[in-house]
Each structure stands twice: as structure tokens, then as C-alpha cells.
Design an enzyme around this catalytic site. Structure first.
Site, PDB file in Angstrom:
ATOM      1  N   ASN A  71       0.806  -1.209   0.000  1.00 34.63           N
ATOM      2  CA  ASN A  71       0.000   0.000   0.000  1.00 34.63           C
ATOM      3  C   ASN A  71       0.845   1.268   0.000  1.00 34.63           C
ATOM      4  O   ASN A  71       2.070   1.216   0.018  1.00 34.63           O
ATOM      5  CB  ASN A  71      -0.931  -0.026   1.226  1.00 34.63           C
ATOM      6  N   HIS A 102      20.723   0.463  13.921  1.00 34.28           N
ATOM      7  CA  HIS A 102      21.931   0.751  14.696  1.00 34.28           C
ATOM      8  C   HIS A 102      21.945  -0.102  15.960  1.00 34.28           C
ATOM      9  O   HIS A 102      20.900  -0.380  16.543  1.00 34.28           O
ATOM     10  CB  HIS A 102      21.996   2.231  15.070  1.00 34.28           C
ATOM     11  N   SER A 144      -2.441  -2.857  13.744  1.00 34.19           N
ATOM     12  CA  SER A 144      -1.984  -1.490  13.470  1.00 34.19           C
ATOM     13  C   SER A 144      -1.081  -0.947  14.569  1.00 34.19           C
ATOM     14  O   SER A 144      -1.280  -1.234  15.751  1.00 34.19           O
ATOM     15  CB  SER A 144      -3.193  -0.553  13.349  1.00 34.19           C
ATOM     16  N   THR A 149       9.486  -7.073  16.917  1.00 27.23           N
ATOM     17  CA  THR A 149      10.903  -7.216  17.269  1.00 27.23           C
ATOM     18  C   THR A 149      11.358  -8.667  17.282  1.00 27.23           C
ATOM     19  O   THR A 149      12.548  -8.934  17.310  1.00 27.23           O
ATOM     20  CB  THR A 149      11.184  -6.608  18.651  1.00 27.23           C
ATOM     21  N   LYS A 150      10.390  -9.603  17.293  1.00 26.62           N
ATOM     22  CA  LYS A 150      10.697 -11.040  17.348  1.00 26.62           C
ATOM     23  C   LYS A 150       9.840 -11.783  16.340  1.00 26.62           C
ATOM     24  O   LYS A 150       8.828 -11.275  15.857  1.00 26.62           O
ATOM     25  CB  LYS A 150      10.421 -11.589  18.752  1.00 26.62           C
TER      26      LYS A 150
END
Length: 184
Positions: A71, A102, A144, A149-150
Site C-alpha cells: 500500500n 543501529h 496497526s 521485534t521477534k
């Protein structure tokens, strides 16, 4: 002289990316954007659709499967590793998928990268951020504004910051996506 040529090449590559991301990907034609994506990313599947404003970084590391919808204003980052997007994926607007970040523990703020794999039939809702090294399993849903992170297990629904399990998807995943709205 060699240093000058290297700098000139860098400027040309930067300008090419600028033109692609800030001008050409805003042209209101699905056909043109698909044509450009096929020449920019590693692979671009049949019947896939890229809406206006998608940004691609290091497209040579980005693969997009069949019947996939990306999208408006989605960022696809291939700088830190491979970004593999499967078949029948629905990625909603303003999602950021990163393969480079980073290292917060490094004294010199060094970059580190890892692959991101999005398996078939995944639905990623609006404004999701996916960080490097993540695999999202077949049929999973990401709510949403989540930050992934995993790894996400197949057929699970995750949400939040960081994304956590909030449900199970109950679907046989028989659909085939095809979305091409005018002027998007």
C-alpha cells in the site's frame, strides 16, 4: 582521478534512487510502477500491486511474491539483508520494514543488519514497524501501530509495542489478492 569517479558514481546512484522513490513511484499508473519494480527489486511476482509512494532501499535484496499488495507510503529496506515478501501478502499504508538498524549497545553507533522474511498470506495492518531479523509466519496478522521485534508464529495475531500474541487466526487462507484502486 579515481576518487572523483567514485564520488561521481555515488552521486549518480543517489540521484537515481531519489528519482525512483520521490517521483516515479508517485506516478498514478499501476502498470508503470509494476514495470519499474520489476527492474528495481530482485523479483516482483505476477498480479502484485504497488501503490503510490512506496520507497525501496537496496532493491537488489528485495523479493516480492505473487498477488501481493504493498500500500501507499510503505518503506521496503534491503540494505542490511534480504527482504523476502511471500505470496498473497497485504501490507497496509505507512508500514516500515527494516533490514538495517543501529546497535544501541555499541559505543560507535554501528549498523547491524539481518534478513526479514514474510511468509504467505500475512496481513500487516497500518503503520507497523518490522525490525531486522524477524520472520512472520504463514497467515499471521500484525495489528496497526505494532512494532515487531521477534518472530511471529503462523496463524497468530500480534499487536502492541513490542508486538505480543493477542489471538489466533481461524482461516483456511483460500483467497487470492488483487487490488488496484484508481489514482493510488
Amino acid at each position: 582521478m579515481k576518487s572523483f569517479l567514485v564520488k561521481l558514481l555515488g552521486v549518480f546512484i543517489s540521484f537515481k534512487g531519489y528519482l525512483f522513490n520521490n517521483w516515479l513511484m508517485y506516478f498514478p499508473s499501476h502498470t508503470l510502477r509494476a514495470f519499474l519494480m520489476k527492474r528495481t527489486v530482485k523479483s516482483f511476482g505476477k498480479e502484485s500491486s504497488v501503490l503510490m509512494g512506496v520507497e525501496v532501499r537496496a532493491g537488489r535484496n528485495v523479493s516480492i511474491g505473487n498477488n501481493t499488495i504493498i500500500n501507499q507510503k510503505v518503506l521496503l529496506d534491503g540494505r542490511g539483508g534480504k527482504l523476502v515478501i511471500g505470496n498473497n501478502i497485504d501490507i497496509a499504508q505507512e508500514t516500515n520494514i527494516w533490514t538495517l538498524e543501529h546497535d544501541v549497545h555499541d559505543d560507535y553507533h554501528v549498523s547491524k543488519g539481518a534478513d526479514v522474511i514474510i511468509e504467505d498470506y500475512v496481513w500487516i495492518a497500518s503503520r507497523v514497524t518490522i525490525l531486522p531479523g524477524v520472520t512472520i509466519g504463514r497467515g499471521a496478522v500484525v495489528a496497526s501501530n505494532s512494532v515487531v521485534t521477534k518472530n511471529v508464529e503462523p496463524l497468530t495475531i500480534v499487536g502492541g509495542v513490542p508486538a505480543k500474541l493477542i489471538g489466533q487466526r481461524k482461516s483456511n487462507l483460500l483467497y487470492k489478492l488483487n487490488y488496484r484502486p484508481l489514482f493510488r
